[in-house]
Design an enzyme around this catalytic site. Sequence first.
Site, PDB file in Angstrom:
ATOM      1  N   GLU A 201       0.985  -8.786  -4.437  1.00 51.09           N
ATOM      2  CA  GLU A 201       1.733  -8.137  -3.355  1.00 51.09           C
ATOM      3  C   GLU A 201       0.964  -6.646  -3.283  1.00 51.09           C
ATOM      4  O   GLU A 201       0.243  -6.184  -4.233  1.00 51.09           O
ATOM      5  CB  GLU A 201       3.066  -7.573  -3.482  1.00 51.09           C
ATOM      6  CG  GLU A 201       3.120  -6.823  -4.934  1.00 51.09           C
ATOM      7  CD  GLU A 201       4.932  -6.714  -5.351  1.00 51.09           C
ATOM      8  OE1 GLU A 201       5.610  -6.199  -4.555  1.00 51.09           O
ATOM      9  OE2 GLU A 201       4.947  -7.159  -6.605  1.00 51.09           O
TER      10      GLU A 201
ATOM     11  N   LYS B  23      -0.442  -2.935  -3.406  1.00 51.95           N
ATOM     12  CA  LYS B  23      -0.120  -1.743  -3.986  1.00 51.95           C
ATOM     13  C   LYS B  23       0.066  -0.745  -3.123  1.00 51.95           C
ATOM     14  O   LYS B  23      -0.746  -0.161  -2.515  1.00 51.95           O
ATOM     15  CB  LYS B  23      -0.915  -1.496  -5.180  1.00 51.95           C
ATOM     16  CG  LYS B  23      -0.542  -0.255  -5.817  1.00 51.95           C
ATOM     17  CD  LYS B  23      -1.588  -0.194  -7.205  1.00 51.95           C
ATOM     18  CE  LYS B  23      -0.975   1.061  -8.175  1.00 51.95           C
ATOM     19  NZ  LYS B  23      -0.947   2.244  -7.628  1.00 51.95           N
TER      20      LYS B  23
ATOM     21  N   ASP C  17       0.403   2.795  -1.361  1.00 54.39           N
ATOM     22  CA  ASP C  17      -0.007   4.279  -1.830  1.00 54.39           C
ATOM     23  C   ASP C  17       0.939   5.186  -1.226  1.00 54.39           C
ATOM     24  O   ASP C  17       0.657   5.940  -0.240  1.00 54.39           O
ATOM     25  CB  ASP C  17      -1.472   4.474  -1.145  1.00 54.39           C
ATOM     26  CG  ASP C  17      -2.227   5.622  -2.081  1.00 54.39           C
ATOM     27  OD1 ASP C  17      -1.446   6.105  -3.035  1.00 54.39           O
ATOM     28  OD2 ASP C  17      -3.170   6.147  -1.711  1.00 54.39           O
TER      29      ASP C  17
ATOM     30  N   TYR D 194      10.463  -3.017  -4.499  1.00 49.87           N
ATOM     31  CA  TYR D 194       9.400  -4.082  -5.152  1.00 49.87           C
ATOM     32  C   TYR D 194      10.027  -4.011  -6.694  1.00 49.87           C
ATOM     33  O   TYR D 194       9.187  -5.121  -7.388  1.00 49.87           O
ATOM     34  CB  TYR D 194       7.957  -3.690  -5.152  1.00 49.87           C
ATOM     35  CG  TYR D 194       7.699  -2.469  -5.562  1.00 49.87           C
ATOM     36  CD1 TYR D 194       7.880  -1.929  -6.899  1.00 49.87           C
ATOM     37  CD2 TYR D 194       6.904  -1.401  -4.693  1.00 49.87           C
ATOM     38  CE1 TYR D 194       7.456  -0.630  -7.237  1.00 49.87           C
ATOM     39  CE2 TYR D 194       6.653  -0.099  -4.955  1.00 49.87           C
ATOM     40  CZ  TYR D 194       6.828   0.357  -6.304  1.00 49.87           C
ATOM     41  OH  TYR D 194       6.725   1.609  -6.677  1.00 49.87           O
TER      42      TYR D 194
ATOM     43  N   LYS E 265      -7.168  -2.906  -8.433  1.00 48.98           N
ATOM     44  CA  LYS E 265      -7.711  -1.582  -7.433  1.00 48.98           C
ATOM     45  C   LYS E 265      -8.612  -2.001  -6.706  1.00 48.98           C
ATOM     46  O   LYS E 265      -9.386  -2.678  -6.887  1.00 48.98           O
ATOM     47  CB  LYS E 265      -7.861  -0.430  -8.402  1.00 48.98           C
ATOM     48  CG  LYS E 265      -6.823  -0.047  -9.234  1.00 48.98           C
ATOM     49  CD  LYS E 265      -5.555   0.462  -8.515  1.00 48.98           C
ATOM     50  CE  LYS E 265      -5.483   2.050  -8.179  1.00 48.98           C
ATOM     51  NZ  LYS E 265      -5.737   2.805  -8.937  1.00 48.98           N
TER      52      LYS E 265
ATOM     53  N   CYS F  51     -19.235  32.158 -23.716  1.00 46.46           N
ATOM     54  CA  CYS F  51     -18.033  31.756 -22.698  1.00 46.46           C
ATOM     55  C   CYS F  51     -18.025  32.692 -21.645  1.00 46.46           C
ATOM     56  O   CYS F  51     -17.801  33.815 -21.888  1.00 46.46           O
ATOM     57  CB  CYS F  51     -16.898  31.900 -23.615  1.00 46.46           C
ATOM     58  SG  CYS F  51     -15.319  31.820 -22.876  1.00 46.46           S
TER      59      CYS F  51
ATOM     60  N   CYS G 238     -14.785  35.125 -22.189  1.00 44.28           N
ATOM     61  CA  CYS G 238     -14.647  36.190 -23.088  1.00 44.28           C
ATOM     62  C   CYS G 238     -15.945  36.661 -23.651  1.00 44.28           C
ATOM     63  O   CYS G 238     -16.045  37.637 -24.380  1.00 44.28           O
ATOM     64  CB  CYS G 238     -13.733  35.814 -24.069  1.00 44.28           C
ATOM     65  SG  CYS G 238     -14.491  34.532 -25.234  1.00 44.28           S
TER      66      CYS G 238
ATOM     67  N   CYS H 193     -16.083  27.531 -26.869  1.00 42.94           N
ATOM     68  CA  CYS H 193     -16.108  29.252 -27.082  1.00 42.94           C
ATOM     69  C   CYS H 193     -15.455  29.363 -28.398  1.00 42.94           C
ATOM     70  O   CYS H 193     -14.497  28.799 -29.070  1.00 42.94           O
ATOM     71  CB  CYS H 193     -15.153  29.516 -26.041  1.00 42.94           C
ATOM     72  SG  CYS H 193     -14.409  31.277 -26.495  1.00 42.94           S
TER      73      CYS H 193
ATOM     74  N   CYS I  63      -9.955  35.067 -26.626  1.00 41.53           N
ATOM     75  CA  CYS I  63     -10.465  34.360 -25.235  1.00 41.53           C
ATOM     76  C   CYS I  63      -9.197  34.442 -24.462  1.00 41.53           C
ATOM     77  O   CYS I  63      -8.409  33.571 -24.704  1.00 41.53           O
ATOM     78  CB  CYS I  63     -11.224  33.178 -25.516  1.00 41.53           C
ATOM     79  SG  CYS I  63     -11.776  32.376 -23.942  1.00 41.53           S
TER      80      CYS I  63
HETATM   81  S1  IVH Z   1       5.378  -2.320  -9.856  1.00 38.54           S
HETATM   82  C1  IVH Z   1       6.928  -1.778 -14.032  1.00 38.54           C
HETATM   83  N1  IVH Z   1       4.476  -2.878  -7.398  1.00 38.54           N
HETATM   84  O1  IVH Z   1       1.966   2.077  -8.343  1.00 38.54           O
HETATM   85  C2  IVH Z   1       6.062  -1.591 -12.711  1.00 38.54           C
HETATM   86  N2  IVH Z   1       4.342  -0.578  -8.260  1.00 38.54           N
HETATM   87  O2  IVH Z   1       0.326   2.641 -10.557  1.00 38.54           O
HETATM   88  C3  IVH Z   1       6.645  -0.811 -11.932  1.00 38.54           C
HETATM   89  N3  IVH Z   1       3.281   0.903  -6.702  1.00 38.54           N
HETATM   90  O3  IVH Z   1       4.478   4.178 -10.071  1.00 38.54           O
HETATM   91  C4  IVH Z   1       5.797  -0.799 -10.742  1.00 38.54           C
HETATM   92  N4  IVH Z   1       3.024  -0.709  -5.219  1.00 38.54           N
HETATM   93  O4  IVH Z   1       4.475   3.833  -7.652  1.00 38.54           O
HETATM   94  C5  IVH Z   1       4.977  -1.878  -8.382  1.00 38.54           C
HETATM   95  N5  IVH Z   1       3.994  -3.359  -5.194  1.00 38.54           N
HETATM   96  C6  IVH Z   1       3.950  -2.241  -6.219  1.00 38.54           C
HETATM   97  C7  IVH Z   1       3.552  -1.183  -6.025  1.00 38.54           C
HETATM   98  C8  IVH Z   1       3.953  -0.178  -7.209  1.00 38.54           C
HETATM   99  C9  IVH Z   1       2.877   0.682  -5.396  1.00 38.54           C
HETATM  100  C10 IVH Z   1       2.968   2.189  -7.458  1.00 38.54           C
HETATM  101  C11 IVH Z   1       4.328   2.689  -8.122  1.00 38.54           C
HETATM  102  C12 IVH Z   1       3.871   2.868  -9.523  1.00 38.54           C
HETATM  103  C13 IVH Z   1       2.414   2.825  -9.399  1.00 38.54           C
HETATM  104  C14 IVH Z   1       1.693   2.424 -10.823  1.00 38.54           C
END
Ligand code: IVH
Length: 707
Positions: free
Chosen positions: A125, A127, A129, A235, A323, A428, A431, A446, A452
């Site tokens: 799925e 991720k 942001d 999710y 990623k 440094c 300081c 330093c 410092c």
């Molecule tokens: S699962 C135990 N699923 O990514 C695992 N996280 O880098 C719980 N995030 O803190 C996370 N989309 O804020 C999961 N489809 C998705 C996600 C997701 C975004 C974020 C979430 C997490 C972070 C981790």
Amino acid sequence: MSDKPVDSLTKDEARAELGRLSDLLTKANTAYHGEDAPFISDADYDAAKRRNAAIETRFPDLKRDDSPTDQVGAAPSEAFSKVRHRVRMMSLANAFSEEDISDFDRQVRSFLGVAPDTPLAFTAEPKIDGLSLSLRYEKGKLIEAATRGDGAEGENVTANARTIDDIPVTLTGAPDVLEVRGEVYMSRADFATLNDRQQARGGKTFANPRNAAAGSLRQLDPRITADRPLKFFAYAWGEVSEPLAPTQSAAIERLRDLGFQTNPLTRRVTTPDEMMAHYHAIEAQRATLDYDIDGVVYKVDDLALQQRLGFRSTTPRWAIAHKFPAELAWTQLEAIDIQVGRTGALSPVARLAPVTVGGVVVSNATLHNEDYIAGRDSKGGEIRGGKDIRIGDWVQVYRAGDVIPKVADVDLAKRPEGTEPYAFPTHCPECGSKAIREEGDAVRRCTGGMICPAQAVEKLKHFVSRGAFDIEGLGARQIEMFYHDDQLPIREPADIFTLATRDAENLTKLRNRDGYGEKSAANLFAGIEERRQIPLNRVIFALGIRHVGESAANLLARHYGDWSSFETAMTGATPEGGSAWDELLSIDGIGAVMATSLVTTFQQENERASIDRLAAQLDIQPVEAPRTEGSPVAGKTVVFTGTLEKMTRAEAKARAEALGAKVAGSVSAKTDLLVAGPGAGSKAKKAADLGIEMVDEDGWLDLIKDL
Ligand code: IVH
């Protein structure tokens, strides 16, 4: 703000600009905190503050008494109450390549003992942001919403969460206790509209939808949140009184049926090839989606298998985030600033002409260390084909995930005339003490110690940080403020406690200080008083001795038991040898480097005197040795291997340590007991060869059951 590189300012220009910046920042502070009517963006505010600091670093004698560096705004985060997560909120391990994905599949299989040709399903799925949020429902009612925070403890944002349309306030047919977790985000269209609106009102604009979502959720006034178009995708889940479903995909469907939004691009896949195919499919749609995503998350579908796989310290073994590649941009390097850390490390920071990298305006980036700037790696080999980085150069910056932007490359064709190789300071900048580089160390440090100011401030920030003294109301910002305060100075840890001692007089001074009223002043003193009594391990960690982290501090505290034994040992030991030194090295987990760092700290006159002053203020609680009485595993070295089905590895390890056992990662002649679950491989074989006692998980639980 002038855009002349800081390095080329004359002293008069610098003085005038510091005046202008101080003015601008003071007004911006008042507008933002006092009047809730900000007139410059966060990014511009930060840029102005950084430029001010850069000029001060170059011309320390021009620093103004009312320097913005020393002014501290109210920290909104301190205004939310805290929520301890009943089930930790984890983050995800990252993958960046196809190879990382096949490794992930292989690791999962080998952990579980699933053959390569047996199908193993994952969900895939996007991720999202945004920022994660945990929603707690009891008997179908939303009773609490909390941000992730540090994973263990987040901020209570219940009132704000209730204003989000995607978040139901009542559920029908849900388990009695259900914590739904997911991502709060803002659509790109809503983000653009919000920024336009903010701009028109002269309000604060946001750098990207994620910042906008975070800023909108973490509003003290829920009416502001209600006015911001936030959305939520579910999710995951935390505590549940009964399982939602047998698989991840069915659990997500269940959440959808309960009324949550779930991401429509979620698929079930069964091979690394299918994972890659879905990754590319999502990547291809990325630009046309109405929300930001930064990768694809794969999760083992079968929840029983998830349970067996368990967690590493902060990430699940059953999931990974794949990623999207880092985004790149070219910009000009305006200046190189040197920041001085707690252990005196001089870290070069690139000040850049602001540039947008993947939707975020970047104006500074790390340059790692002096070798990196010179185009060398730590072993003297060439990096970037040996090209050095100079002020004025065009450099390529990139962001990979959440990490600080980095400078990757330099364009020699665009190098301005007359540039000079960057001369890394040998003193440094804070300081003036000599900064030296020890053999084998990539970092120049330093030598000023507590004289410092930069080291002192960083040390103090560490002192009050979470695993250390963790004083309510005394965080990094307040430390900066008090460090520079002549009326109520905190220059070393002991000062924190003397500040709270001369009560009446200091209370009055504090109340006269900007930002403190009757109540907050009393609260601060109470927060300090509360920590006068503190366990030994925290004190050791708080001292911020190089190489001595939280777990080493625990080992030392457990070994020496109380402050006076610890202190006597540290002052009595010398690296040349002797019984105190041998005893220190005999602690499993304490090596020569750490031991040397400890004893040299305690034997440095100034440091020592400062530690003594601190100890005199405290009531340091002895640390009890683990409860080993009657424990059959006390003092034994235990290794866990294979799959544990009734507890996670972390849980098993913590339990074993609490019973006085040492938990090792590999089998050796020193191992006393191997606990082998299904899928145990080479470790079990080695243990058998060495004639080491072995039990399975049930055998282990049996062994420790009465404790
Ligand atoms: S699962 C135990 N699923 O990514 C695992 N996280 O880098 C719980 N995030 O803190 C996370 N989309 O804020 C999961 N489809 C998705 C996600 C997701 C975004 C974020 C979430 C997490 C972070 C981790």
